[in-house]
Design a protein around this motif. Structure first.
Motif, PDB file in Angstrom:
ATOM      1  N   THR A 200      23.074  12.915  40.805  1.00 43.54           N
ATOM      2  CA  THR A 200      21.742  12.679  41.366  1.00 43.54           C
ATOM      3  C   THR A 200      21.344  13.770  42.365  1.00 43.54           C
ATOM      4  OG1 THR A 200      22.760  11.200  43.007  1.00 43.54           O
ATOM      5  CG2 THR A 200      21.794  10.183  41.056  1.00 43.54           C
ATOM      6  N   HIS A 201      22.302  14.220  43.171  1.00 34.50           N
ATOM      7  CA  HIS A 201      22.002  15.283  44.140  1.00 34.50           C
ATOM      8  C   HIS A 201      21.629  16.576  43.421  1.00 34.50           C
ATOM      9  CE1 HIS A 201      22.237  17.726  47.767  1.00 34.50           C
ATOM     10  NE2 HIS A 201      23.011  18.567  47.106  1.00 34.50           N
ATOM     11  N   SER A 202      22.348  16.890  42.358  1.00 35.17           N
ATOM     12  CA  SER A 202      22.103  18.140  41.632  1.00 35.17           C
ATOM     13  C   SER A 202      20.782  18.090  40.874  1.00 35.17           C
ATOM     14  CB  SER A 202      23.259  18.407  40.664  1.00 35.17           C
ATOM     15  OG  SER A 202      24.487  18.462  41.356  1.00 35.17           O
ATOM     16  N   VAL A 203      20.477  16.950  40.259  1.00 33.51           N
ATOM     17  CA  VAL A 203      19.201  16.810  39.547  1.00 33.51           C
ATOM     18  C   VAL A 203      18.052  16.940  40.530  1.00 33.51           C
ATOM     19  CG1 VAL A 203      17.739  15.181  38.280  1.00 33.51           C
ATOM     20  CG2 VAL A 203      20.133  15.452  37.638  1.00 33.51           C
ATOM     21  N   ASP A 204      18.225  16.404  41.732  1.00 34.85           N
ATOM     22  CA  ASP A 204      17.193  16.519  42.758  1.00 34.85           C
ATOM     23  C   ASP A 204      16.925  17.992  43.081  1.00 34.85           C
ATOM     24  OD1 ASP A 204      15.349  15.377  44.548  1.00 34.85           O
ATOM     25  OD2 ASP A 204      16.727  15.633  46.225  1.00 34.85           O
ATOM     26  N   GLY A 205      18.000  18.790  43.106  1.00 35.77           N
ATOM     27  CA  GLY A 205      17.844  20.216  43.349  1.00 35.77           C
ATOM     28  C   GLY A 205      17.095  20.916  42.230  1.00 35.77           C
ATOM     29  N   LEU A 206      17.329  20.495  41.003  1.00 37.03           N
ATOM     30  CA  LEU A 206      16.632  21.084  39.861  1.00 37.03           C
ATOM     31  C   LEU A 206      15.140  20.769  39.892  1.00 37.03           C
ATOM     32  CD1 LEU A 206      19.190  20.360  36.996  1.00 37.03           C
ATOM     33  CD2 LEU A 206      18.531  22.610  37.849  1.00 37.03           C
ATOM     34  N   MET A 207      14.763  19.719  40.617  1.00 38.63           N
ATOM     35  CA  MET A 207      13.362  19.308  40.697  1.00 38.63           C
ATOM     36  C   MET A 207      12.612  20.000  41.833  1.00 38.63           C
ATOM     37  SD  MET A 207      13.076  17.296  38.169  1.00 38.63           S
ATOM     38  CE  MET A 207      11.521  16.481  38.466  1.00 38.63           C
ATOM     39  N   ASP A 208      13.127  21.130  42.316  1.00 37.17           N
ATOM     40  CA  ASP A 208      12.456  21.921  43.365  1.00 37.17           C
ATOM     41  C   ASP A 208      12.242  21.115  44.644  1.00 37.17           C
ATOM     42  OD1 ASP A 208      12.342  24.230  41.877  1.00 37.17           O
ATOM     43  OD2 ASP A 208      10.380  23.782  41.035  1.00 37.17           O
ATOM     44  N   HIS A 209      13.320  20.624  45.201  1.00 35.27           N
ATOM     45  CA  HIS A 209      13.247  19.852  46.439  1.00 35.27           C
ATOM     46  C   HIS A 209      12.832  20.758  47.589  1.00 35.27           C
ATOM     47  CE1 HIS A 209      14.411  17.208  49.730  1.00 35.27           C
ATOM     48  NE2 HIS A 209      14.556  16.235  48.856  1.00 35.27           N
ATOM     49  N   ALA A 210      12.015  20.215  48.497  1.00 35.28           N
ATOM     50  CA  ALA A 210      11.576  20.969  49.674  1.00 35.28           C
ATOM     51  C   ALA A 210      12.740  21.176  50.633  1.00 35.28           C
ATOM     52  CB  ALA A 210      10.448  20.222  50.377  1.00 35.28           C
ATOM     53  N   VAL A 211      12.582  22.110  51.578  1.00 33.07           N
ATOM     54  CA  VAL A 211      13.608  22.325  52.590  1.00 33.07           C
ATOM     55  C   VAL A 211      13.682  21.095  53.491  1.00 33.07           C
ATOM     56  CG1 VAL A 211      13.270  24.823  52.555  1.00 33.07           C
ATOM     57  CG2 VAL A 211      11.990  23.436  54.192  1.00 33.07           C
ATOM     58  N   GLU A 212      14.736  21.008  54.298  1.00 29.77           N
ATOM     59  CA  GLU A 212      14.898  19.874  55.202  1.00 29.77           C
ATOM     60  C   GLU A 212      13.766  19.860  56.240  1.00 29.77           C
ATOM     61  OE1 GLU A 212      17.130  17.491  54.837  1.00 29.77           O
ATOM     62  OE2 GLU A 212      17.772  18.539  53.018  1.00 29.77           O
ATOM     63  N   PRO A 213      13.395  18.677  56.752  1.00 31.80           N
ATOM     64  CA  PRO A 213      12.271  18.569  57.700  1.00 31.80           C
ATOM     65  C   PRO A 213      12.389  19.504  58.903  1.00 31.80           C
ATOM     66  CG  PRO A 213      12.936  16.396  56.963  1.00 31.80           C
ATOM     67  CD  PRO A 213      13.934  17.349  56.401  1.00 31.80           C
ATOM     68  N   GLU A 214      13.601  19.627  59.467  1.00 32.28           N
ATOM     69  CA  GLU A 214      13.742  20.503  60.635  1.00 32.28           C
ATOM     70  C   GLU A 214      13.537  21.974  60.260  1.00 32.28           C
ATOM     71  OE1 GLU A 214      17.917  19.368  59.157  1.00 32.28           O
ATOM     72  OE2 GLU A 214      15.974  18.401  59.488  1.00 32.28           O
ATOM     73  N   GLU A 215      13.903  22.341  59.033  1.00 30.55           N
ATOM     74  CA  GLU A 215      13.674  23.711  58.577  1.00 30.55           C
ATOM     75  C   GLU A 215      12.177  23.954  58.371  1.00 30.55           C
ATOM     76  OE1 GLU A 215      17.273  25.194  55.880  1.00 30.55           O
ATOM     77  OE2 GLU A 215      16.523  23.254  55.202  1.00 30.55           O
ATOM     78  N   ALA A 216      11.486  22.955  57.824  1.00 33.38           N
ATOM     79  CA  ALA A 216      10.038  23.078  57.617  1.00 33.38           C
ATOM     80  C   ALA A 216       9.318  23.236  58.953  1.00 33.38           C
ATOM     81  CB  ALA A 216       9.512  21.851  56.870  1.00 33.38           C
ATOM     82  N   GLU A 217       9.760  22.495  59.966  1.00 31.03           N
ATOM     83  CA  GLU A 217       9.140  22.603  61.288  1.00 31.03           C
ATOM     84  C   GLU A 217       9.358  23.983  61.884  1.00 31.03           C
ATOM     85  OE1 GLU A 217       7.073  20.551  62.812  1.00 31.03           O
ATOM     86  OE2 GLU A 217       7.164  19.337  60.994  1.00 31.03           O
ATOM     87  N   ALA A 218      10.553  24.553  61.660  1.00 34.39           N
ATOM     88  CA  ALA A 218      10.848  25.892  62.177  1.00 34.39           C
ATOM     89  C   ALA A 218       9.960  26.936  61.499  1.00 34.39           C
ATOM     90  CB  ALA A 218      12.323  26.226  61.950  1.00 34.39           C
ATOM     91  N   ILE A 219       9.718  26.751  60.194  1.00 35.77           N
ATOM     92  CA  ILE A 219       8.839  27.675  59.465  1.00 35.77           C
ATOM     93  C   ILE A 219       7.410  27.558  59.991  1.00 35.77           C
ATOM     94  CG2 ILE A 219       7.795  28.153  57.207  1.00 35.77           C
ATOM     95  CD1 ILE A 219      10.484  27.291  55.954  1.00 35.77           C
ATOM     96  N   LYS A 220       6.939  26.330  60.210  1.00 35.97           N
ATOM     97  CA  LYS A 220       5.589  26.117  60.740  1.00 35.97           C
ATOM     98  C   LYS A 220       5.437  26.761  62.119  1.00 35.97           C
ATOM     99  CE  LYS A 220       4.689  21.706  58.404  1.00 35.97           C
ATOM    100  NZ  LYS A 220       4.408  20.272  58.586  1.00 35.97           N
ATOM    101  N   ALA A 221       6.452  26.593  62.958  1.00 33.80           N
ATOM    102  CA  ALA A 221       6.399  27.169  64.302  1.00 33.80           C
ATOM    103  C   ALA A 221       6.369  28.694  64.235  1.00 33.80           C
ATOM    104  CB  ALA A 221       7.604  26.697  65.120  1.00 33.80           C
ATOM    105  N   ALA A 222       7.128  29.274  63.297  1.00 31.88           N
ATOM    106  CA  ALA A 222       7.154  30.729  63.148  1.00 31.88           C
ATOM    107  C   ALA A 222       5.786  31.253  62.717  1.00 31.88           C
ATOM    108  CB  ALA A 222       8.217  31.126  62.136  1.00 31.88           C
ATOM    109  N   ILE A 223       5.134  30.517  61.815  1.00 33.59           N
ATOM    110  CA  ILE A 223       3.799  30.930  61.363  1.00 33.59           C
ATOM    111  C   ILE A 223       2.800  30.810  62.511  1.00 33.59           C
ATOM    112  CG2 ILE A 223       1.897  30.396  59.786  1.00 33.59           C
ATOM    113  CD1 ILE A 223       4.004  29.364  57.786  1.00 33.59           C
ATOM    114  N   ALA A 224       2.837  29.680  63.198  1.00 33.54           N
ATOM    115  CA  ALA A 224       1.876  29.439  64.284  1.00 33.54           C
ATOM    116  C   ALA A 224       1.988  30.478  65.392  1.00 33.54           C
ATOM    117  CB  ALA A 224       2.088  28.042  64.852  1.00 33.54           C
ATOM    118  N   ALA A 225       3.212  30.913  65.670  1.00 33.68           N
ATOM    119  CA  ALA A 225       3.436  31.838  66.780  1.00 33.68           C
ATOM    120  C   ALA A 225       3.161  33.292  66.409  1.00 33.68           C
ATOM    121  CB  ALA A 225       4.872  31.700  67.286  1.00 33.68           C
ATOM    122  N   ASN A 226       3.034  33.587  65.116  1.00 33.03           N
ATOM    123  CA  ASN A 226       2.909  34.992  64.702  1.00 33.03           C
ATOM    124  C   ASN A 226       1.688  35.274  63.834  1.00 33.03           C
ATOM    125  OD1 ASN A 226       5.665  36.442  65.485  1.00 33.03           O
ATOM    126  ND2 ASN A 226       6.146  34.345  64.847  1.00 33.03           N
ATOM    127  N   ALA A 227       0.740  34.348  63.824  1.00 31.55           N
ATOM    128  CA  ALA A 227      -0.456  34.519  62.989  1.00 31.55           C
ATOM    129  C   ALA A 227      -1.650  35.054  63.780  1.00 31.55           C
ATOM    130  CB  ALA A 227      -0.816  33.191  62.329  1.00 31.55           C
TER     131      ALA A 227
END
Length: 305
Positions: A200-227
């Motif tokens: 089940t974990h591997s099939v979930d990966g094949l379905m293009d799972h998003a990054v973990e929530p804390e990683e997504a927040e770090a990406i958002k913060a990086a965009i907000a601070a450098n745009a």
């Protein structure tokens, strides 16, 4: 993933093959000297480890191939296929164990040389525990699904071995020989559960799972601070494929902004995102404010989905 990291993952996967053979050999010796059905079931699970180690090495090597004309985004998902196959093999091993154990439930026999057999099996379990820890840590560090799945499988093998050892000690102390095949059946049920989790974990990966929530927040913060210079960003999407991370979003700029200036902002954003998500593959869709969805104004410090 850096080339040095790729080589490290490949070396670990390669060493997993002789190690799996070594542990399987120890468990087969433990079964041979005792005749225990439970120890045979434990050894049969280790035979799956051998196949899984070979498959994991092949998948990791293939996933490391650079992108080409037919696979422009790389071959990262090969690792998930390896993990799915490993899960299927685990299930097959469990069914084979049940086949061996059920007849013995109705005709149990006492073990020969139990102390020696249990000592050998304990040594194999200790070796597996050390190797599983190494693989799981490396799998998380280098974001390798195949390596992590192999480590989790070996860890489940350790749990199985400990359960078998405790149960067989009880069987020896109480004199109830039927505990031996019953333990083998319990081992099979545990293996089925572990196999289901891996699949089940591997099939979930094949379905293009998003990054973990804390990683997504770090990406958002990086965009907000450098745009700085843009009007904002929206429609942020992320996905993970093996060790690779893909980031996609829209950047809104003034309609009169020169292309070169917009390009400079994109370069700055890419550097900032890769600082928090090393090796990320990034696609930024630059659009003028007149094309912004529904005419909503998006401030730089606020990233919307």
């Amino acid at each position: 993933m850096e080339k040095s990291d790729i080589r490290t993952v490949q070396r670990l996967a390669l060493w997993g093959i002789p190690f799996a053979f070594f542990v399987m050999g120890l468990k087969l010796v433990a079964w041979w000297v005792t005749g225990s059905v439970a120890l045979l079931s434990d050894a049969m699970e280790s035979s799956v480890n051998v196949i899984a180690a070979i498959v994991a090495f092949a998948a990791i090597s293939y996933a490391a191939k650079p992108a080409d004309k037919t696979h422009p985004f790389g071959h990262h998902k090969a690792e998930y296929l390896s993990a799915v196959l490993e899960g299927v093999l685990i299930v097959v091993a469990a069914l084979l164990i049940v086949k061996e154990a059920l007849p013995a439930v109705f005709a149990p026999t006492r073990m020969d040389a139990p102390a020696l057999g249990l000592a050998i099996n304990f040594a194999a379990a200790v070796c597996n525990a050390i190797w599983a820890t190494v693989l799981i840590r490396a799998g998380k560090r280098y974001r390798s699904p195949a390596l992590a799945a192999d480590g989790q499988h070996i860890l489940s093998d350790v749990v199985t071995s400990v359960g078998v050892l405790v149960g067989l000690v009880l069987a020896i102390l109480t004199g109830y020989a039927v505990l031996d095949p019953l333990l083998a059946v319990l081992v099979a049920l545990n293996i089925l559960y572990q196999g289901w989790k891996v699949i089940t974990h591997s099939v979930d990966g094949l379905m293009d799972h998003a990054v973990e929530p804390e990683e997504a927040e770090a990406i958002k913060a990086a965009i907000a601070a450098n745009a700085t210079g843009s009007l904002g960003a929206h429609d942020l999407k992320t996905r993970r494929a093996g060790a690779a991370t893909f980031v996609d979003f829209h950047l809104v700029v003034p309609a009169t902004m020169p292309v070169g200036q917009a390009h400079d902002i994109c370069d700055r954003l890419e550097d900032a995102i890769r600082a928090v998500q090393p090796g990320a593959q990034i696609a930024i869709h630059v659009e003028p404010e007149t094309e912004q969805a529904h005419g909503i104004k998006v401030k730089i410090e606020r990233i919307i989905r």
